[in-house]
Design a protein around this motif. Structure first.
Motif, PDB file in Angstrom:
ATOM      1  N   ASN A   1       7.101   0.446  -8.673  1.00  0.00           N
ATOM      2  CA  ASN A   1       8.284   0.393  -7.828  1.00  0.00           C
ATOM      3  C   ASN A   1       9.507   0.823  -8.593  1.00  0.00           C
ATOM      4  N   ARG A   2       9.582   0.385  -9.843  1.00  0.00           N
ATOM      5  CA  ARG A   2      10.745   0.710 -10.646  1.00  0.00           C
ATOM      6  C   ARG A   2      10.810   2.198 -10.911  1.00  0.00           C
TER       7      ARG A   2
ATOM      8  N   THR B   1       6.118  -9.566  -9.907  1.00  0.00           N
ATOM      9  CA  THR B   1       6.194  -8.656  -8.774  1.00  0.00           C
ATOM     10  C   THR B   1       7.326  -9.002  -7.824  1.00  0.00           C
TER      11      THR B   1
ATOM     12  N   SER C   1      12.169  -7.523  -6.809  1.00  0.00           N
ATOM     13  CA  SER C   1      11.899  -6.433  -5.881  1.00  0.00           C
ATOM     14  C   SER C   1      12.975  -6.238  -4.824  1.00  0.00           C
ATOM     15  N   SER C   2      13.650  -7.300  -4.353  1.00  0.00           N
ATOM     16  CA  SER C   2      14.451  -7.061  -3.147  1.00  0.00           C
ATOM     17  C   SER C   2      15.948  -7.075  -3.380  1.00  0.00           C
TER      18      SER C   2
ATOM     19  N   LEU D   1       2.199  -2.847 -10.120  1.00  0.00           N
ATOM     20  CA  LEU D   1       2.941  -2.597  -8.873  1.00  0.00           C
ATOM     21  C   LEU D   1       4.439  -2.650  -9.121  1.00  0.00           C
ATOM     22  N   ARG D   2       4.864  -3.630  -9.903  1.00  0.00           N
ATOM     23  CA  ARG D   2       6.290  -3.759 -10.192  1.00  0.00           C
ATOM     24  C   ARG D   2       6.786  -2.547 -10.959  1.00  0.00           C
TER      25      ARG D   2
ATOM     26  N   ARG E   1       9.540   4.482  -9.031  1.00  0.00           N
ATOM     27  CA  ARG E   1       9.814   5.192  -7.796  1.00  0.00           C
ATOM     28  C   ARG E   1      11.309   5.201  -7.501  1.00  0.00           C
ATOM     29  N   LYS E   2      11.983   4.094  -7.909  1.00  0.00           N
ATOM     30  CA  LYS E   2      13.401   4.011  -7.625  1.00  0.00           C
ATOM     31  C   LYS E   2      14.228   4.908  -8.532  1.00  0.00           C
TER      32      LYS E   2
ATOM     33  N   ASN F   1      12.490  -1.560   0.043  1.00  0.00           N
ATOM     34  CA  ASN F   1      11.291  -1.741  -0.737  1.00  0.00           C
ATOM     35  C   ASN F   1      10.141  -2.258   0.119  1.00  0.00           C
TER      36      ASN F   1
END
Lengths: 106, 95, 100, 177
Positions: free
Chosen positions: A80-81, B81, B85-86, A76-77, A83-84, B92
């Motif tokens: 996200n990376r 995780t 993230s923020s 997941l991490r 996607r950014k 996000n």
């Protein structure tokens, strides 16, 4: 007596698992789905125990909840990376190039 | 075999089912993850009680695996995780 | 023998409300930190009561030792992950809820 | 390269230090508890115990203090009593109709030596009534509390005293606690 209570236990367990599975498939938030999946793995291990298959339950607890869960969380991490729009560490095409001028990833 | 222990396990099962609300509602990601931890602890207790109730002492080993691996998920969550993230963007989904 | 068994049952019955109140606290409390309190403390004490009760009822020393090992593992794991969650929540500047 | 070299050298099982021996004892007990009285399981057990104790010694280097038996005997009932009270406290707050919460943050400076003693202290705070260790910066612990009316300082000083008695600390340090 014991048989009756165990049947009641099974019914509640199955209903909870169905409820969980419904939300797990229905949710749009991926992180929520991952947490629901980990919880589902724990309940699935209980279900295997009730089906009198403790060895399968052991495998389910170790793989379903203990290994796939952390794997998904790590993925997941990384997702996200990507996607950014940051440079992914594992892509060979960008290695050695400037991330700004290199080919853009989608 | 003793039916009393099965009744105790049956009482603990709704405690797990109610925890679901926090996963669905929880404002932050950590709330959701904490519920997974609750499932782990309650699962250990249910397995211990069922092991006596069903007359299968093998369940102690499964409880041991539960106890070890529920914490593993939480630690992966905190280390991998949640940490990154923020700070960098606020749109996000994990916050 | 009968006395040991019955007191074990009593201990297990004593442990159940802790678990239930841990879940109630998780649902009712207002922010992350207070929920962490409910989760770690109530569940550990509840599991401790259940483990002690089962240990009183168990026939062999091996089972008792294994039960205590499980409790010790849960204790270490939950207190460590509780501290980790609280710590990274502090680092992310999540303010604790205070009484208005 | 030098690090690799040392890594290889560490794996020679020549020097049996007392700490290594102690770890072997602990891990053998754990293995015995896990497998029961089955003799044939020790075919896997002996290498597993040796590797685990060696890895433990490498990953968590030995501390300079040792655990005192009398301190441990006094710590266990103290810990059980306090954590039981913590459970009762949380149960009361969770189940009462009124909201009894009055949370806040408290900062505490510990005098315990750095290393496993301090980590142990911080982790035990989370199991005491109304307190939860939120952050550890050097020797400063930030504590989240459920109720600001509780005697937090006294409780934590008491815990610190018990942890200090658990490990052998020179008496002048203990007095300053």
């Amino acid at each position: 007596m014991n048989y009756f209570i165990l049947t009641l236990f099974d019914i509640i367990l199955v209903l909870t698992m169905l409820w969980l599975a419904w939300y797990l498939l229905n949710t749009e938030d991926i992180f929520k789905a991952v947490v629901l999946f980990i919880s589902f793995g724990l309940l699935m291990a209980l279900a295997w125990v009730r089906m009198r298959a403790p060895d399968v339950a052991l495998a389910e607890a170790a793989l379903g909840a203990g290994l796939t869960g952390p794997l998904f969380l790590s993925a997941l991490r990384r997702m996200n990376r990507t996607r950014k729009g940051e440079r992914r560490l594992d892509s060979d095409e960008n290695r050695g190039k400037d991330p700004k001028t290199g080919p853009k990833q989608e | 075999m003793s039916w009393m222990h099965t009744v105790f396990a049956l009482i603990l099962l709704p405690a797990i089912a109610t925890g679901m609300f926090r996963i669905l509602k929880g404002p932050t990601a950590a709330d959701r993850m904490m519920t997974a931890q609750l499932f782990g602890t309650c699962g250990v207790a249910i397995l211990l009680l069922l092991g006596t109730g069903m007359g299968t002492p093998v369940l102690l080993d499964i409880a041991l695996v539960f106890a070890l691996l529920a914490a593993l998920a939480t630690m992966t969550f905190v280390r991998r995780t949640w940490q990154y993230s923020s700070k960098r963007n606020h749109g996000n989904p994990i916050q | 023998m009968e006395i040991l068994y019955n007191s074990g049952t009593l201990l297990i019955i004593l442990g159940l409300p802790f678990f239930l109140s841990g879940t109630v606290g998780l649902i009712r409390f207002p922010d992350i930190y207070t929920r962490l309190h409910a989760l770690t403390k109530a569940d550990n004490v509840g599991l401790g009561c259940i483990v002690c009760g089962l240990a009183l009822q168990s026939a062999s020393w091996a089972v008792t030792a294994k039960l205590l090992l499980i409790w010790l593992l849960v204790l270490i794991a939950s207190s460590a992950s509780c501290h980790l969650i609280a710590r990274s929540a502090m680092q992310k500047n999540i303010q604790p809820w205070t009484r208005p | 390269m030098i690090r690799d070299h040392r890594f290889v050298k560490d794996f020679t099982f020549v020097s049996f230090s007392p700490q290594f021996f102690f770890r072997i004892l602990v891990f053998s007990t754990v293995w015995f508890v896990l497998t029961g009285s089955d003799i044939s399981s020790w075919i896997v057990g002996v290498p597993a115990v040796l590797i685990a104790s060696k890895l433990n010694l490498m990953l968590a280097p030995s501390s300079h203090y040792s655990i005192s038996l009398s301190g441990a005997l006094r710590f266990v009932p103290f810990f059980l009593n306090q954590s039981f009270r913590g459970g009762i406290d949380v149960m009361r707050r969770a189940l009462s109709a009124k909201q009894l919460l009055n949370p806040g943050l408290v900062s505490y400076v510990t005098l315990l030596p750095e290393g496993s003693a301090r980590i142990f202290f911080v982790n035990t705070i989370s199991l005491l009534p109304g307190t939860l260790s939120a952050e550890l910066h050097g020797n400063q612990v930030t504590i989240h509390t459920l109720d600001r009316g509780l005697p937090i300082w006294a409780n934590i000083q008491n815990l610190e005293y018990h942890v200090a008695a658990l490990i052998h600390i020179s008496s002048d340090k203990k007095k300053s606690l």
